[in-house]
Each structure stands twice: as C-alpha cells, then as structure tokens.
Design an enzyme around this catalytic site. Structure first.
Site, PDB file in Angstrom:
ATOM      1  N   LYS A  78       0.825  -1.211   0.000  1.00 16.97           N
ATOM      2  CA  LYS A  78       0.000   0.000   0.000  1.00 16.97           C
ATOM      3  C   LYS A  78       0.858   1.261   0.000  1.00 16.97           C
ATOM      4  O   LYS A  78       2.079   1.221   0.193  1.00 16.97           O
ATOM      5  CB  LYS A  78      -0.967  -0.018   1.196  1.00 16.97           C
ATOM      6  CG  LYS A  78      -2.076  -1.045   1.018  1.00 16.97           C
ATOM      7  CD  LYS A  78      -3.099  -1.002   2.134  1.00 16.97           C
ATOM      8  CE  LYS A  78      -4.235  -1.998   1.851  1.00 16.97           C
ATOM      9  NZ  LYS A  78      -5.216  -2.048   2.961  1.00 16.97           N
ATOM     10  N   ARG A 133      -2.494  -9.980   5.907  1.00 16.69           N
ATOM     11  CA  ARG A 133      -3.047 -10.155   4.557  1.00 16.69           C
ATOM     12  C   ARG A 133      -2.018  -9.622   3.565  1.00 16.69           C
ATOM     13  O   ARG A 133      -1.704  -8.421   3.581  1.00 16.69           O
ATOM     14  CB  ARG A 133      -4.383  -9.404   4.443  1.00 16.69           C
ATOM     15  CG  ARG A 133      -5.097  -9.560   3.110  1.00 16.69           C
ATOM     16  CD  ARG A 133      -6.443  -8.818   3.160  1.00 16.69           C
ATOM     17  NE  ARG A 133      -7.196  -8.984   1.917  1.00 16.69           N
ATOM     18  CZ  ARG A 133      -7.057  -8.203   0.853  1.00 16.69           C
ATOM     19  NH1 ARG A 133      -6.199  -7.187   0.867  1.00 16.69           N
ATOM     20  NH2 ARG A 133      -7.778  -8.424  -0.236  1.00 16.69           N
TER      21      ARG A 133
END
Length: 279
Positions: free
Chosen positions: A227, A261
């Site tokens: 991210k 994750r």
C-alpha cells in the site's frame, strides 16, 4: 483475550500452545486492483496462483472480485458473483481456509453456500441485510474500518484522534453484531490501512495494534501489503514494495496481529518463521 478464533472449518488458538500469526494470501480476480489487477482474472490463472500460494505455505486465501482501490467504482452484483463463485468452489477443498472479500449481502450468502471460512467486509457489515446474511453460518467475520467509500475515501481523510475513532467504530460494530445473535468468537477486526487514512493515520494505527487488540478483545487482521503507506516510507513504486510490506507485516505481528493479509506469501511465511524462532 479470548482463547480461540472460530474460522469456519478451522479453530485457531489465540493463546497457549500452537499460537502463531496466520498468513492470508490475496487472490484478486479483478481487472483493476491497484497491485495485481488482471493478473489472476481467468479461472485457470486464479487457480494456478492459489496453488503456488499453497506451496508457499499460505494459511488463508482471500478471494476478491471487486477492486477497492481509491477511486474504484462499484461493481454490479452479477459481475462480482461471476468472478468469485467459480474460484471459491474450485478452492474449497484444497487445504487452506478460504475467505471472500465482499460487502454485498447476496455475495456473502452465495459464498457461505459454497463453504467459505471467512467473510472479509471492508464496509463492516453495515449494508442492509449483511448481518442477516452471515448470522446463522459458522464462518469468521472480519470487521474493517473505512472512512467514506472507495470512490471518495482518500480525497481528504480527517480525524481528531484516528486511533480512538477507529476503536469507537469497531466497538459499535462488534456490539451490533453480537446483539444480532452472532457469536463473538467468530469476529476479528481490521483497522483498514489505506481506507480513508493519510500516511500519518496509517502509522498511528500500526503503532496502536496492541492497543486495538487489548481494548476490543478481538484478534486483528493487518492488511498493508504494497500500500501507499509502504511506498511513502520506502520511496518505492507498488511493484517494488515487497520488502517494505514484509517489514510492515512483522511490525504488526510483533504487536499481536493474528492474521497478515499479503501479496507476497512465500517471503512473509519465511520472515515469520525466522522471527518466531528468535522469540
């Protein structure tokens, strides 16, 4: 902290012997996800990627049919079902737990029929009918915090106290779900890195991982792989954020995260093995 996490066909210990962080591998069957959009869109390629994750030691495979990247438009229900259902059925008995990443109650219902072990909802089960869709199943339920929606969440994220506000939101959702008849042993939380947060908000939440777990008495899923919060610190484009993402996963696990994750399963599994051996 409670002792177990009911996860569909699985029962993960949270205390005592056998406790370790679980690695959730991301399987996007979308043409437009921010990191790997289009790579695993066909059923054949999706299954091939899943098989590689299994060889790499994945615990959970999280199947998503709708991109939630900043600015992403909503996907029609039928399109999402067409993308994810064949993959869920194909992977159901391959060994790892299977999760579906959706906020649509009808997708939740169909996924439960297919035998998934977790529903991972970026909307925190707030859609009308979501609680009813999942209440009578035994699958795990991940409640995520998101400010606004994917189309608008990164335009101007603002908080007075991001950690306190995320805790308040998650506590309200936990209470609503338990009040609806859902066993709290099925629940976990996700602070929602990158979902309506600045880089500073994201790292404040990462530093507060232990606080979130303690105050809410819930296992925590941390999803920060590749991210922008990783790119902001490393200066690397999305395709070169693997090492930074593994570092973020270790930082979350060191503070008690139960699930990470990730896109890079093999590297994360290996890093966690070494980290755990050193504890």
């Amino acid at each position: 902290m409670r002792s177990t996490f009911q996860f569909g066909r699985f029962n993960y210990p949270l205390q005592g012997e056998g406790v370790r962080a679980r690695v959730m591998g991301i399987l996007n069957v979308t043409p437009d996800s921010f990191s790997d959009g289009g790579q695993h869109q066909s059923l054949e390629f999706a299954i091939s990627h899943a098989e590689q994750m299994i060889l790499d030691g994945v615990d959970i495979i999280d199947v998503g049919g709708e991109s939630s990247r900043p600015g992403a438009p909503p996907l029609p229900l039928e399109d999402e079902l067409r993308r994810v259902m064949p993959v869920l059925y194909a992977l159901r008995d391959q060994g790892p737990a299977i999760s579906v990443d959706t906020y649509k109650p009808q997708v939740m219902r169909e996924a439960i029929i297919a035998g998934v072990d977790m529903i991972n909802d970026i909307n925190g089960f707030r859609a009308p009918g979501a609680l009813e869709a999942v209440r009578d199943s035994d699958c795990a339920l991940c409640i995520m915090h998101m400010q606004s929606d994917p189309q608008h969440m990164q335009l101007a994220p603002a908080y007075t106290d991001v950690v306190a506000e995320v805790i308040t939101f998650l506590r309200e959702r936990i209470n609503a779900m338990v009040a609806s008849g859902i066993d709290p042993r099925r629940l976990c939380i996700d602070p929602g890195f990158g979902f309506g947060k600045t880089v500073e908000h994201n790292y404040a939440l990462l530093r507060a991982t232990g606080r979130l777990i303690t105050e809410l008495d819930m296992p925590l899923l941390a999803g920060l792989s590749r991210k922008s919060m990783v790119g902001a610190v490393t200066g690397k484009p999305v395709e070169r954020r693997m090492a930074g993402s593994v570092g973020g996963a270790l930082a979350a696990v060191a503070q008690g995260a139960a699930i990470v994750r990730v896109h890079d399963v093999a590297e994360t599994v290996d890093a966690l093995k070494v980290w755990q051996a050193a504890q």
